[in-house]
Design an enzyme around this catalytic site. Sequence first.
Site, PDB file in Angstrom:
ATOM      1  N   GLY A 171      -5.778 -15.058  -8.086  1.00  0.00           N
ATOM      2  CA  GLY A 171      -4.988 -13.864  -8.386  1.00  0.00           C
ATOM      3  C   GLY A 171      -4.358 -13.153  -7.214  1.00  0.00           C
ATOM      4  N   ASP A 173      -1.641 -11.845  -4.572  1.00  0.00           N
ATOM      5  CA  ASP A 173      -0.237 -11.541  -4.861  1.00  0.00           C
ATOM      6  C   ASP A 173       0.382 -10.715  -3.725  1.00  0.00           C
ATOM      7  OD1 ASP A 173      -1.324  -8.988  -5.255  1.00  0.00           O
ATOM      8  OD2 ASP A 173      -1.543  -9.353  -7.418  1.00  0.00           O
ATOM      9  N   ARG A 325      10.709 -21.065   7.285  1.00  0.00           N
ATOM     10  CA  ARG A 325       9.900 -22.203   7.702  1.00  0.00           C
ATOM     11  C   ARG A 325      10.273 -23.332   6.742  1.00  0.00           C
ATOM     12  NH1 ARG A 325       5.934 -25.759   5.194  1.00  0.00           N
ATOM     13  NH2 ARG A 325       4.409 -26.360   6.761  1.00  0.00           N
ATOM     14  N   ASP A 327       9.740 -26.815   5.020  1.00  0.00           N
ATOM     15  CA  ASP A 327       8.689 -27.770   4.672  1.00  0.00           C
ATOM     16  C   ASP A 327       9.191 -29.218   4.795  1.00  0.00           C
ATOM     17  OD1 ASP A 327       5.992 -28.147   3.546  1.00  0.00           O
ATOM     18  OD2 ASP A 327       7.056 -28.963   1.811  1.00  0.00           O
ATOM     19  N   GLU A 356       8.823 -27.799   9.858  1.00  0.00           N
ATOM     20  CA  GLU A 356       7.517 -28.449   9.848  1.00  0.00           C
ATOM     21  C   GLU A 356       7.693 -29.892  10.297  1.00  0.00           C
ATOM     22  OE1 GLU A 356       3.805 -29.907   7.014  1.00  0.00           O
ATOM     23  OE2 GLU A 356       5.835 -29.898   6.263  1.00  0.00           O
ATOM     24  N   HIS A 422      -2.895 -24.011   6.416  1.00  0.00           N
ATOM     25  CA  HIS A 422      -3.369 -24.402   5.083  1.00  0.00           C
ATOM     26  C   HIS A 422      -3.465 -25.932   4.958  1.00  0.00           C
ATOM     27  CE1 HIS A 422       0.936 -24.786   5.099  1.00  0.00           C
ATOM     28  NE2 HIS A 422       0.889 -25.467   3.981  1.00  0.00           N
ATOM     29  N   ASP A 423      -2.977 -26.656   5.959  1.00  0.00           N
ATOM     30  CA  ASP A 423      -2.996 -28.118   5.928  1.00  0.00           C
ATOM     31  C   ASP A 423      -4.055 -28.730   6.840  1.00  0.00           C
ATOM     32  OD1 ASP A 423      -1.005 -28.595   4.038  1.00  0.00           O
ATOM     33  OD2 ASP A 423       0.604 -28.505   5.512  1.00  0.00           O
ATOM     34  N   ASP A 467      -8.006 -28.664   3.078  1.00  0.00           N
ATOM     35  CA  ASP A 467      -7.618 -28.335   1.712  1.00  0.00           C
ATOM     36  C   ASP A 467      -8.516 -29.054   0.710  1.00  0.00           C
ATOM     37  OD1 ASP A 467      -6.253 -27.984  -0.682  1.00  0.00           O
ATOM     38  OD2 ASP A 467      -4.674 -29.408  -0.148  1.00  0.00           O
TER      39      ASP A 467
END
Lengths: 560, 560
Positions: A171, A173, A325, A327, A356, A422-423, A467
Amino acid sequence: MLKEAIYHRPKNNYAYAYNSSTLHIRLRTKKDDVDAVKVIFGDPYTWEKDIWQYSKSLMLKEGSDDLFDYWLIEVEPEFRRLRYGFELTDGKETLFYTERGFYKDVPKHTGYYFCFPFLNGIDVFTAPDWVKDTVWYQIFPERFGNGDASNDPSGVLPWGSEAPQPTSQFGGDLQGVIDHLDHLSDLGINGIYFTPIFTATSNHKYDTVDYFHIDPQFGDEKVLKQLINECHKRGIKIMLDAVFNHCGYYFEPFQDVLKKGKDSKYWDWFHIKDWPIQTDPKPNYDTFAFTPFMPKFNTENQEVKEYLLKVGTYWVEEFDIDGWRLDVANEVDHSFWRSFRSEVKRIKPDLYILGEIWHDSMPWLQGDQFDAVMNYRFTTAALDFIAKDKIDKQDFKDEVMNVLSSYPHSVNEVAFNLLGSHDTPRVLTECGGHKEKLKLLYALQMTFPGSPCVYYGDEIGMEGDNDPGCRACMVWEKDKQDLDLMHGLKKLINLRHRNTTLGSNGRVVFEDSPNKHVLRYKKVGSREQFLVVLNVSDQSAVEKVPEGYDVWNDKVLAEQ
Amino acid sequence: MLKEAIYHRPKNNYAYAYNSSTLHIRLRTKKDDVDAVKVIFGDPYTWEKDIWQYSKSLMLKEGSDDLFDYWLIEVEPEFRRLRYGFELTDGKETLFYTERGFYKDVPKHTGYYFCFPFLNGIDVFTAPDWVKDTVWYQIFPERFGNGDASNDPSGVLPWGSEAPQPTSQFGGDLQGVIDHLDHLSDLGINGIYFTPIFTATSNHKYDTVDYFHIDPQFGDEKVLKQLINECHKRGIKIMLDAVFNHCGYYFEPFQDVLKKGKDSKYWDWFHIKDWPIQTDPKPNYDTFAFTPFMPKFNTENQEVKEYLLKVGTYWVEEFDIDGWRLDVANEVDHSFWRSFRSEVKRIKPDLYILGEIWHDSMPWLQGDQFDAVMNYRFTTAALDFIAKDKIDKQDFKDEVMNVLSSYPHSVNEVAFNLLGSHDTPRVLTECGGHKEKLKLLYALQMTFPGSPCVYYGDEIGMEGDNDPGCRACMVWEKDKQDLDLMHGLKKLINLRHRNTTLGSNGRVVFEDSPNKHVLRYKKVGSREQFLVVLNVSDQSAVEKVPEGYDVWNDKVLAEQ
């Protein structure tokens, strides 16, 4: 002298315009093989009595890696044109190195020399000025803060109630970000990089369904405007994530193709190899990796190009974002990125364009495409040395000089230096939970040229594997945050903000240390210099500081 | 194994898309240092049970120069993505070379490897197909033929009546070219490159006054149309000279600046450093070299850019020309040339764009700017070896392999290979008048990859020193033409036209010869190969021809 090791080729990182009046010329030689290098240079059209008129200047040895020394000189050619060559001495012999090879005597004719034909301002790699003074904070919006329960997806899990799974939803945001801006300001952050926020199916939102709307689970355009306003008031820049290599499976044009096949007007928007479309065992259309849920765009199709460029300009024009950024940036064509740059910079000349790319990125950093790439080579070297003890100090220094020498200074000054994302696994996890190692990593990152980025939650000691482990909910309970770590980072960030020589305005010069585990480097600016001494071990070490240095260990660091 | 000599960096000449499905991968090693190189390659996303799936293939040793061997392999990646590295063996050790350096064991993770992220068709260097089958003829229009006395300038000199001086005028014109097209067709020429023909003050017309009109001394647009029609009927392509780096002093916008200074709306069309404008001792505005009569354009000014792009498209659209040769091309900005390419190719996709660059030209030959440059490095090597005895056979072979290895194959196949031009002494003069040397040079030029060009009059034995000597009037009296030379050249041109393996479809592989002055090389095509044996001396030599070759010395050459 080892001729085979000597390398130079104009443009790229070996000869480039540093700014509209200055050229940088670099030369590579075998490590410890050459005593001195002079550059021989002049305007190609300046001749007197049939003799070309040139000057000579000593080059500076910038640094070394495991195999090579790198030499640099700055030249400001009066008429913006240059022919040049190199005079190399090793004590035994002197050689002249030119475009046509090696000579024992100095060649007389400009035809032999290397050529930088003309310094045209429009071709100069120019990144926005503000980037080198920015400390970024990366937010994965589904996991940073839940500020508005009304937009929670069905099946939402209580915040932080369990370890994240690939499809968990907690959730988070945009309102949650607005609510926590004090946390960022307090830390000294002045840039936020958001992973995607446009409508998509997954929790990471890299499978865009609607490029023109905020994902309803994150809020709407109004909240984004409010967020950006709030940030701009605080001096925080905003960078969004543009996923232009591929869309999501449920992107309307792709759905149209699924329905109508070759009759769809979007048929050529993708690379579809066969009909009917299938997703098993491998998709019969180009995708990101082999993921059927991410059909690759045909960016050579004029309609696709215009559509995506419209996306690119829309969010800049209407929402005043400060950066994109990009991707999977290197799988999209160069031609697309050239148009992208010219379109978005037309609207906002100081927009930051960050690609990236995990590999060598010179072809995208020549002034016509990106301002920077995600500097994973820095990440790897730093982690291998400090977090994992996988390489030793010498390997680390070699790798760092190799990376820095692979690019123009102007590129290094705005490189996006991250310790994790996050990778990747979280940096504290990479450190095996050793907080002291993480502090050293932050010290390194914050005193390194480029634009450093902190991944949300790393600053308070969150851990997590690759991840989905690294995407856990931000911990907001003060008693569960590592405030010592956070205060340490805050001091370093402030130190960097106050002393730009610690950041991109200082050149890295490694120094020797008698202690095996102590890394020493100078940051050399135009009017001041710093000495950074990092003890990468748990053993105490005694280091000498040369006279004239003001030792900051206790005094200044404590004051922050 | 000498690690310092090993070089690879993706894109440019080391890893490039040869066409829309094929990559070429090259590696450089120290000469005679490595026995075999294999490339390790695979799709980055193809893993099985956490193990990256790759293949291995042997690379071909393409050739060597004085210091290095060059290895090549062609790969067609199924999904157009590639990660790759190299396995090098020298009999004693095996090393793995990747983006991150050297390893004793094969790295397991794609992160280590070199990356060719995606083969996007739009980025592939693609020159027009017809270029490699074209033999050019360069015409300096004031000196080729006077076909219309009515447009002769006042003070015109009788044709060929005296040696040319810097400002001589002999009345050559476009009608003179039309009148002599049989001469070209007879020789086998199928492309004409004209030095400038637009209104200008000088006899060489590199100081353009009106970009939209034919110089009245040369004729008018009607004659040009007629000329182009005639040529196209004969299968002859037409390339004009675009002088976009600078204009002439009498170009109206520059005259306007001279009159009105900063009030001129053209003030920013040029790089004017000071006011009032002065031309002595050096102009206080940027020029070509230091020539006050050639003010440099500010091609970053949008109006200038649009104006010159309009020139570029006008002559293609209205006159159906087939190529543009770009004068002083490397002093104009890259950004301009990218727009230029996209504008002119939009109108005529198979237009040939040839830049005048005398130095290393890789930055302009990446698919986004030029199709070729004037290959003066070929010129110099050929002349130094055959015409001037300045370098020996080994030096020549080294230099040729060095040039060929410096560029993609696709670039070499359309390189503009000249032996001389209006900017150099005539080739026969370079040969010291030795006609046999010139014949050898033609044999080399016509059996070399690229697009060869003959400078008007060279084919009939004209001599002449550097400008103005090399710009004498074409000799049309049969009894003053060296017809033996011309017939020899004609045979070679026909041979090339009939056997594309002799031209760009054949790869050059040098062979050893027991005779010091004999140059041997194979031209290796996909289904046939030729052996070229040139005796670069006046001493007889005996050479063995391997079994299976059909010797053409007498038979075929005599038949032509």
